[in-house]
Design a protein around this motif. Structure first.
Motif, PDB file in Angstrom:
ATOM      1  N   THR A 122     -33.035   1.636  15.707  1.00  0.00           N
ATOM      2  CA  THR A 122     -33.626   1.257  14.423  1.00  0.00           C
ATOM      3  C   THR A 122     -32.543   1.002  13.377  1.00  0.00           C
ATOM      4  N   PRO A 166     -34.411   7.112  11.802  1.00  0.00           N
ATOM      5  CA  PRO A 166     -35.619   7.182  12.636  1.00  0.00           C
ATOM      6  C   PRO A 166     -36.775   7.959  12.021  1.00  0.00           C
ATOM      7  N   LEU A 185     -39.028   2.135  18.043  1.00  0.00           N
ATOM      8  CA  LEU A 185     -38.175   2.735  19.073  1.00  0.00           C
ATOM      9  C   LEU A 185     -38.610   2.354  20.473  1.00  0.00           C
TER      10      LEU A 185
END
Length: 413
Positions: free
Chosen positions: A188, A192, A335
């Protein structure tokens, strides 16, 4: 008592002392007297309690190759949510001659792989860093973890990675097993735990090491013959400038030429933990360390993505003080479940293995004296208590334990 001692002593003498046994009977006259007194050679015969050597299964390795594509890791910034990169493929190929089998004999020949180290840090400047981890390795619970596809333990895959041989057949058979592995993770741009899509990623660092074994497994009793051992690694680092526009942020700063695999002269024993679930993809977790640099442990780290097998954490007190973060659905989607952060799945392996024939490979000279060693799982005397989230574990372990009880030591050349 005296008779028993005499018998024992006599036996002991037979074990320790050689006996002279004439090779011919001397010529004798009718009176029983020796006519020819010429000395004759004698054979020294020693009686021992040693068992005969174990049977040898004459498996021959005709060709063995292992290589990593000689190209740099490629970077993909097309997604507004995640940075992607694709590493070069590790490929291994072996051609063997397998001996005849009798009725009822059943063997599997293929590749087993384990991960022995994983440093996978994603830095977000002063905000902190995230880390993909294997709890068994981080806590020191196990020295390595299985990299099986999760469907065909303990083998790496279920297609070209393993071949089954069932008797009877009377001629030697030539077989070939292939495998390949690479990484294609999603990272990312934002931290996260965030539900936003800011650009805060500043650095990606990854170092993983592996053992890959070529083995022959007796499917009847679970014994495993290690034919060859390969070690390899993937080491990369990417710098990211979050102030730049998407498409020009990330730069590979590590050596673009990968380190080539090594085929070891001496085989490495396979630990029991590599034969059992969980595999790497079902055990990995993503941990967020706020306000820390890579390698530093924060006081209250957060587990952002839990393992697919819940019992991985249930049995590991190392993570008892970690916060279980309730990840937002959007972050989970970004993710992609973390599934691509570790070894590639069997689907990607099978789709790329067909092209391995056209790749330059590091060739190991043909050998006819590959030393092989038996290993089998050790069983404990008690049954473990039921474990929550244990579906990925049940069914396989008891089969391997049954094999362990039947396994017998064999040395193969």
């Amino acid at each position: 008592m005296s008779l028993f001692f005499f018998v024992y002593a006599y036996t002991f003498i037979n074990v320790q002392q050689p006996q002279a046994v004439p090779t011919t009977v001397p010529n004798m006259n009718v009176m029983g007297q020796v006519v020819n007194k010429t000395k004759r050679p004698v054979v020294m015969q020693t009686i021992t309690n040693e068992k005969p050597p174990p049977p040898i299964l004459p498996v021959r390795i005709l060709e063995l190759e292992a290589t990593i594509e000689n190209r740099p890791t490629t970077i993909d910034e097309k997604s507004p949510a995640v940075l992607k990169y694709r590493t070069p493929h590790f490929r291994a190929s072996a051609t063997l001659k397998f001996p005849p089998l009798e009725e009822g004999e059943h063997w599997k020949v293929g590749w087993i792989q384990s991960c022995t180290r994983m440093d996978f840090f994603n830095s977000y400047g002063d905000s902190g860093y995230s880390s993909w981890e294997f709890p068994q390795l981080m806590s020191g619970q196990n020295p390595m973890i299985s990299d099986s596809d999760g469907r065909n333990y303990p083998f790496y895959g279920s297609k070209s990675e393993v071949i089954e041989l069932q008797g009877p057949f009377s001629d030697y058979r030539t077989i070939k097993v292939l495998m390949n592995d690479n990484f294609y993770p999603h990272i990312t741009w934002d931290i996260p735990t965030s539900n936003e899509r800011l650009s805060r990623l500043t650095n990606v660092r990854r170092h993983q090491t592996f053992y890959t074994w070529l083995v022959a497994m007796n499917a009847k009793n679970g014994s495993i013959l290690v034919l060859k051992t390969i070690t390899w690694q993937m080491n990369l680092e990417i710098n990211v400038d979050p102030t730049k526009p998407q498409g020009s942020r990330a730069v590979l700063i590590s050596n673009p030429i990968p380190i080539q695999p090594e085929i070891l002269k001496q085989n490495i024993r396979i630990p029991t933990c590599v034969l059992y679930p969980p595999n790497a993809n079902s055990a990995q977790i993503l941990v967020w360390h706020p306000g820390r640099r890579p390698g530093e442990i924060s006081q209250r780290p957060e587990i952002v993505v839990p393992p697919r097998c819940d019992y991985v954490l249930h049995q590991n007190p190392y993570y008892d003080h970690y916060i279980r973060h309730k990840t937002h659905t959007s972050v989970q989607n970004k993710l992609n479940g973390g599934s691509s952060s570790s070894s590639s799945t069997s689907t990607s392996s099978s789709s790329s293995s067909s092209s391995s024939e056209n790749k330059p490979l590091v060739v190991q000279p043909p050998t006819h004296d590959a030393y092989c060693r038996l290993i089998h799982p050790q069983t404990s005397g008690h049954k473990p208590a039921p474990i929550p989230g244990n579906r990925c574990y049940n069914g396989v372990k008891h089969i391997l334990e049954d094999h362990a009880r039947l396994a017998q030591g064999v040395i193969v050349r």
